[in-house]
Enzyme design. Sequence first.
Site, PDB file in Angstrom:
ATOM      1  N   VAL A 185       0.816  -1.230   0.000  1.00 24.57           N
ATOM      2  CA  VAL A 185       0.000   0.000   0.000  1.00 24.57           C
ATOM      3  C   VAL A 185       0.846   1.275   0.000  1.00 24.57           C
ATOM      4  O   VAL A 185       0.334   2.350  -0.292  1.00 24.57           O
ATOM      5  CB  VAL A 185      -0.978   0.043   1.206  1.00 24.57           C
ATOM      6  CG1 VAL A 185      -1.987  -1.087   1.154  1.00 24.57           C
ATOM      7  CG2 VAL A 185      -0.233   0.049   2.544  1.00 24.57           C
TER       8      VAL A 185
ATOM      9  N   SER B  81      -6.380   3.829  15.475  1.00 21.89           N
ATOM     10  CA  SER B  81      -6.091   3.031  16.673  1.00 21.89           C
ATOM     11  C   SER B  81      -6.398   3.881  17.884  1.00 21.89           C
ATOM     12  O   SER B  81      -6.357   5.113  17.829  1.00 21.89           O
ATOM     13  CB  SER B  81      -4.611   2.646  16.699  1.00 21.89           C
ATOM     14  OG  SER B  81      -4.251   2.170  17.983  1.00 21.89           O
TER      15      SER B  81
ATOM     16  N   TYR C 260       4.098   5.008  15.637  1.00 19.98           N
ATOM     17  CA  TYR C 260       2.805   4.362  15.343  1.00 19.98           C
ATOM     18  C   TYR C 260       1.657   5.243  15.825  1.00 19.98           C
ATOM     19  O   TYR C 260       0.702   5.505  15.094  1.00 19.98           O
ATOM     20  CB  TYR C 260       2.771   2.995  16.044  1.00 19.98           C
ATOM     21  CG  TYR C 260       1.470   2.241  15.908  1.00 19.98           C
ATOM     22  CD1 TYR C 260       1.209   1.436  14.805  1.00 19.98           C
ATOM     23  CD2 TYR C 260       0.485   2.322  16.904  1.00 19.98           C
ATOM     24  CE1 TYR C 260       0.020   0.731  14.689  1.00 19.98           C
ATOM     25  CE2 TYR C 260      -0.701   1.621  16.799  1.00 19.98           C
ATOM     26  CZ  TYR C 260      -0.927   0.822  15.694  1.00 19.98           C
ATOM     27  OH  TYR C 260      -2.114   0.129  15.575  1.00 19.98           O
TER      28      TYR C 260
ATOM     29  N   ALA D 287       1.625   8.438  16.401  1.00 16.56           N
ATOM     30  CA  ALA D 287       1.527   9.653  15.578  1.00 16.56           C
ATOM     31  C   ALA D 287       0.874   9.333  14.233  1.00 16.56           C
ATOM     32  O   ALA D 287       0.034  10.096  13.733  1.00 16.56           O
ATOM     33  CB  ALA D 287       2.915  10.258  15.381  1.00 16.56           C
ATOM     34  N   SER D 288       1.241   8.182  13.640  1.00 10.65           N
ATOM     35  CA  SER D 288       0.667   7.832  12.330  1.00 10.65           C
ATOM     36  C   SER D 288      -0.841   7.632  12.453  1.00 10.65           C
ATOM     37  O   SER D 288      -1.612   8.038  11.587  1.00 10.65           O
ATOM     38  CB  SER D 288       1.326   6.565  11.759  1.00 10.65           C
ATOM     39  OG  SER D 288       0.900   5.387  12.437  1.00 10.65           O
ATOM     40  N   LYS D 289      -1.277   7.022  13.562  1.00 12.63           N
ATOM     41  CA  LYS D 289      -2.698   6.728  13.728  1.00 12.63           C
ATOM     42  C   LYS D 289      -3.487   7.992  14.078  1.00 12.63           C
ATOM     43  O   LYS D 289      -4.668   8.122  13.739  1.00 12.63           O
ATOM     44  CB  LYS D 289      -2.892   5.641  14.790  1.00 12.63           C
ATOM     45  CG  LYS D 289      -2.324   4.285  14.372  1.00 12.63           C
ATOM     46  CD  LYS D 289      -3.050   3.726  13.155  1.00 12.63           C
ATOM     47  CE  LYS D 289      -2.631   2.319  12.805  1.00 12.63           C
ATOM     48  NZ  LYS D 289      -3.378   1.779  11.656  1.00 12.63           N
TER      49      LYS D 289
END
Length: 248
Positions: A63, A141, A156, A158-160
């Site tokens: 992706v 999340s 992770y 921060a990305s979510k």
Amino acid sequence: MRFKDKAALITGGGRGIGATTALMLLAEGANVGIVDVNEANMKKVSETAQARGYGLKTFVGDVSKKEQVESFMEAFVQTFGRIDILVNNAGIVINRPFFEKTAEDWMKTLQVNLIGVFLCAQAAARYMLRQKSGKIINISSIRGIEHCGREGVMDYSASKGAVINLTKTMAKELAPYINVNAVAPGHTLTEMTEPLPQEVKRSMIEGAYLKRMAQPEDIAKAILFMASDDANFITGQVLLVDGGFSLK
Ligand code: NAD
């Protein structure tokens, strides 16, 4: 049979929440495709689907790579003639404490969890706009909620968090034809959480008011709701499915 004749693509469908979502959509009449970097895992999901009497299409792809995204999206639409539902579920997590965390960890995590969501949404939305309809569900999340970031997975988290912001922005830009929403799972029993030490899992169970971790089905049910006609007037929202963890 809420999804009879709907075409749904689930990224990261080779196992866990994505695989469960794919199987539940099939059971409710959808034409379903999954995409994953792990071909062997997708084969297993496809065999499970077959044993239950359904056909599941699989597409190998990453992706986070624009050319691959465009190619599997085109292959999906060629197979089913349209795309009604996109579930942006593929995700990775790299556990490393703050002083050991590297820029490479950050880049990998953001590439898959954030840019991957954007690339798949952009590729799908081109077709959805032509159809004048579509539903995009991004998997965030609990760790993406302001006060719930976790030590060791700040990239992770921060990305979510960014996925939530992206969801709201896309909801504005793709309206009125495409609904864009997020589902934010709490701690869920999948191969992603399996390697965590027992005491961490115990704290996850204790931290949830409902005193358990989620099963993938708990999350998939919320994804199916957001993908269904029952959510036709909902856009730009985040559905937390966390057993009350975020209330603390
Ligand atoms: P999982 O690790 O079991 O499954 C993730 C799938 O994504 C795997 O099949 C993997 O091969 C695939 N994938 C990874 N990188 C990819 C890429 N670049 N391109 C295509 N596919 C790729 O994870 P899961 O627990 O089922 O989680 C699914 C989603 O839910 C993820 O976005 C995760 O961050 C999120 N989530 C999980 C939990 C949890 O506790 N398990 C909690 C909150 C959010």
